[in-house]
Design an enzyme around this catalytic site. Structure first.
Site: not given
Length: 378
Positions: A268, A141, A305
């Site tokens: 995040h 990520c 995400h």
């Protein structure tokens, strides 16, 4: 001191195509959440995701979607920077978590034709842009901010004067199933930092920027002051607040800023049961008495995400926020976890404030952490 002009930006996500549409949708609090489109919902407990609506029909998936989103974002950024369609000699660095895994799934299970040459983004980038110097990095990520760090290093070494940095990921059945199964309750939306969040849902997305060594008369969206990366290897999935905090401190050292200089934190903020507390603990520790100063938001609440694309999408949205003085809200955040109680979250509607410096967070499986600092060009 590092200060690299960012002269081009491009983006695609479930909430819009192009930087203007994406940013405006986020500021309006519009989410890309919808029922699963790309594969059979009956196989999963969770029923929603944040997908780009570009398939021919619901439940009918096609190969090569990651590559197409990537080409779109890079094309936007190159045009914005005045590079046109010719990227020969320009390094193109791509961060991704899953690359074309979805295409491999369709080939393996359904026999959908897909050449192995398409597994590497460089093939399509050469065909579309003449790009003859492409590199792909799979750093979960935080992948696109890792690519940004490497692009900045290339400029620092005087190897080139222009770099294209990009990130991309699309939904895959295997990752979607893995993520929904690790949560006791199947997640139905992404609610970063909320006490009642149930987990993360994936989203499609791609982002790209053009980074230059120095100004050459182009429009400048903002400046990259520094990127810090580390791998604390604390745990496969559980993040380490200490590792995250060290990445933040390293980014400040490289950028020559203090926590008190940061006006905006693009968190995040995945909405997972472990990540949000760890990120909040790290932010509170690093900011100390200034923890309540910067505005904080988490746009995964609207984009889902986007994995390898998420760091650059944070950067693009963060730069636009600095330039316009508007910050998108964190949708669904109603009752923050205790660890984030001191933060000045943007909720409900977009916040309006004059800002100069933004911090962009991206943290991946295995403790692969990346933090970037950008500033407005004014």
């Amino acid at each position: 001191m590092l200060s690299r002009p960012i002269t081009g930006m491009g983006a695609v996500a479930s909430t819009g195509r192009g930087v203007d549409e994406l940013f405006e949708s986020l500021c309006q609090g519009r989410t890309g959440r919808a029922e699963l489109r790309g594969f059979d919902r009956s196989r999963f407990r969770a029923q929603h995701a944040y997908e780009v609506d570009d398939r021919p029909a619901p439940g009918q998936d096609v190969p090569g979607r990651a590559t197409r989103l990537l080409i779109d974002a890079i094309g936007q950024a190159a045009e914005d920077a005045g590079l046109g369609d010719d990227l020969s000699g320009v390094p193109v660095l791509i961060g991704t978590g899953l690359r074309e895994l979805r295409s491999a799934e369709l080939w393996w299970r359904d026999g959908t034709p897909f050449a192995d040459s398409g597994l590497h983004f460089g093939t399509a980038l050469r065909e579309r842009f003449g790009a003859d110097n492409t590199h792909t990095f799979s750093n979960a990520c935080s992948a696109s901010l890792y690519a940004l760090a490497l692009g900045s290093d290339l400029l620092e070494q005087d190897e080139v004067d222009t770099v294209v940095v990009a990130g991309v990921d699309v939904l895959t059945e295997s990752m979607y199933g893995l993520l929904e199964r690790v949560h006791p309750v199947p997640p139905d939306r992404v609610r970063p930092f909320d006490r009642n969040r149930t987990g993360v849902l994936m989203g499609d997305g791609a982002g790209a920027v053009v980074l230059r060594r120095e100004d050459a008369g182009q429009r400048v969206h903002g400046r990259l002051r520094g990127v810090a990366v580390n791998c604390d290897a604390y745990h496969v999935t559980a993040p380490s607040p200490e590792g995250i905090a060290e990445a933040m401190r390293a980014a400040y050292r490289i950028a020559g800023v203090k926590p008190a200089d940061v006006d905006l934190v693009m968190a995040h903020g995945t909405g997972t049961l472990l990540n949000d507390e760890a990120e909040a603990v790290a932010l509170a520790e690093v900011f100390g008495p200034d923890a309540g100063r910067p505005l904080v938001t988490a746009v995964k609440s609207m984009t889902g995400h986007t994995s390898g694309a998420s760091g650059l999408l944070n950067l693009i949205v963060g730069l636009r926020a600095l330039n316009e003085g508007r910050v998108p809200p964190t949708v669904g955040l109603e009752d923050p976890v205790d660890e984030a109680a001191k933060f000045r979250f943007v909720t409900g509607e977009a916040a309006t404030e004059r800002m100069r410096v933004a911090q962009l967070n991206a943290f991946g499986f295995g403790g692969i952490n990346a933090v970037a600092i950008v500033e407005a060009d004014r």
